[in-house]
Design a protein around this motif. Structure first.
Motif, mmCIF file in Angstrom:
data_model
loop_
_atom_site.group_PDB
_atom_site.id
_atom_site.type_symbol
_atom_site.label_atom_id
_atom_site.label_comp_id
_atom_site.label_asym_id
_atom_site.label_seq_id
_atom_site.Cartn_x
_atom_site.Cartn_y
_atom_site.Cartn_z
ATOM 1 N N TRP A 40 51.544 3.629 -44.830
ATOM 2 C CA TRP A 40 50.968 3.207 -46.110
ATOM 3 C C TRP A 40 49.456 3.390 -46.120
ATOM 4 N N SER A 41 48.789 3.025 -44.996
ATOM 5 C CA SER A 41 47.338 3.170 -44.921
ATOM 6 C C SER A 41 46.890 3.231 -43.467
ATOM 7 N N TYR A 42 45.685 3.733 -43.289
ATOM 8 C CA TYR A 42 45.000 3.740 -41.992
ATOM 9 C C TYR A 42 43.729 2.931 -42.179
ATOM 10 N N GLU A 43 43.592 1.883 -41.403
ATOM 11 C CA GLU A 43 42.422 1.020 -41.532
ATOM 12 C C GLU A 43 41.517 1.212 -40.330
ATOM 13 N N GLY A 44 40.348 1.801 -40.575
ATOM 14 C CA GLY A 44 39.373 2.053 -39.531
ATOM 15 C C GLY A 44 39.494 3.450 -38.960
ATOM 16 N N THR A 105 42.749 14.512 -54.199
ATOM 17 C CA THR A 105 41.940 13.788 -53.231
ATOM 18 C C THR A 105 40.824 13.052 -53.956
ATOM 19 N N SER A 106 40.652 11.786 -53.601
ATOM 20 C CA SER A 106 39.509 11.004 -54.086
ATOM 21 C C SER A 106 38.797 10.428 -52.881
ATOM 22 N N TRP A 107 37.488 10.547 -52.882
ATOM 23 C CA TRP A 107 36.664 9.956 -51.833
ATOM 24 C C TRP A 107 35.689 8.968 -52.451
ATOM 25 N N SER A 108 35.576 7.818 -51.832
ATOM 26 C CA SER A 108 34.453 6.913 -52.080
ATOM 27 C C SER A 108 33.540 7.099 -50.888
ATOM 28 N N LEU A 109 32.263 7.308 -51.162
ATOM 29 C CA LEU A 109 31.318 7.644 -50.097
ATOM 30 C C LEU A 109 30.125 6.696 -50.110
ATOM 31 N N ILE A 118 32.621 9.129 -45.656
ATOM 32 C CA ILE A 118 33.765 8.699 -46.456
ATOM 33 C C ILE A 118 34.129 7.276 -46.042
ATOM 34 N N VAL A 119 34.121 6.356 -47.008
ATOM 35 C CA VAL A 119 34.518 4.972 -46.725
ATOM 36 C C VAL A 119 35.927 4.689 -47.233
ATOM 37 N N HIS A 120 36.377 5.516 -48.178
ATOM 38 C CA HIS A 120 37.767 5.414 -48.654
ATOM 39 C C HIS A 120 38.227 6.798 -49.064
ATOM 40 N N GLU A 121 39.440 7.154 -48.617
ATOM 41 C CA GLU A 121 40.053 8.421 -49.009
ATOM 42 C C GLU A 121 41.437 8.109 -49.545
ATOM 43 N N HIS A 122 41.765 8.740 -50.657
ATOM 44 C CA HIS A 122 43.093 8.586 -51.245
ATOM 45 C C HIS A 122 43.607 9.982 -51.572
ATOM 46 N N SER A 123 44.749 10.335 -51.015
ATOM 47 C CA SER A 123 45.374 11.617 -51.364
ATOM 48 C C SER A 123 46.769 11.343 -51.884
#
Length: 139
Positions: A40-44, A105-109, A118-123
């Protein structure tokens, strides 16, 4: 790295070269990744590193050519949001393209010490409501 386009170019090169260290240097230590594959997610960055290591190792002699088509960006002094359509093409040692897929792809930087990370990536890919199949090619 002074621009997000430079970061995207570094991402593509690191993937093509299967350079884990260069790839991971693009991510903040506290990154949160919502990847289209796997958990679901990778944290860190450490959790993300395990996925990256497995991905690059799974490629064998193949390489992956990444092409971004930027869709939208909002850039402030130290924060940015960047969205693109991303094409991943498997390439044989001979240079022949074997297969390809696309996703969103969305990146929050965040910019720290003059570098975007990149602090958040969503694909993702859109899912059909009837079949639940994901579309991995842009119409």
């Amino acid at each position: 790295m002074d621009s997000i386009d430079t970061l995207a170019d570094a991402y593509a090169l690191a993937v093509y070269e299967k350079d884990e260290a260069a790839f991971l240097s693009l991510y903040d230590m506290d990154v949160l990744v919502f990847d289209a594959w796997g958990p679901w997610s990778y944290e860190g960055r450490d959790a993300w590193a395990a996925m990256v290591r497995d991905w690059f190792a799974s490629l064998g002699e193949e390489r992956v050519k990444v092409t971004f088509t930027p869709e939208k960006s909002l850039v402030g002094d130290d924060w940015a949001v960047w969205c693109a359509t991303t094409r991943y093409a498997a390439v044989a040692p001979s240079g022949e393209e074997l297969r390809a897929l696309e996703n969103r792809t969305s990146w929050s930087l965040r910019r720290r010490d003059g570098r975007w990370r990149i602090v958040h990536e969503h694909s993702s890919g859109p899912a059909d409501f009837e079949t639940l199949k994901v579309t991995l090619h842009r119409p």
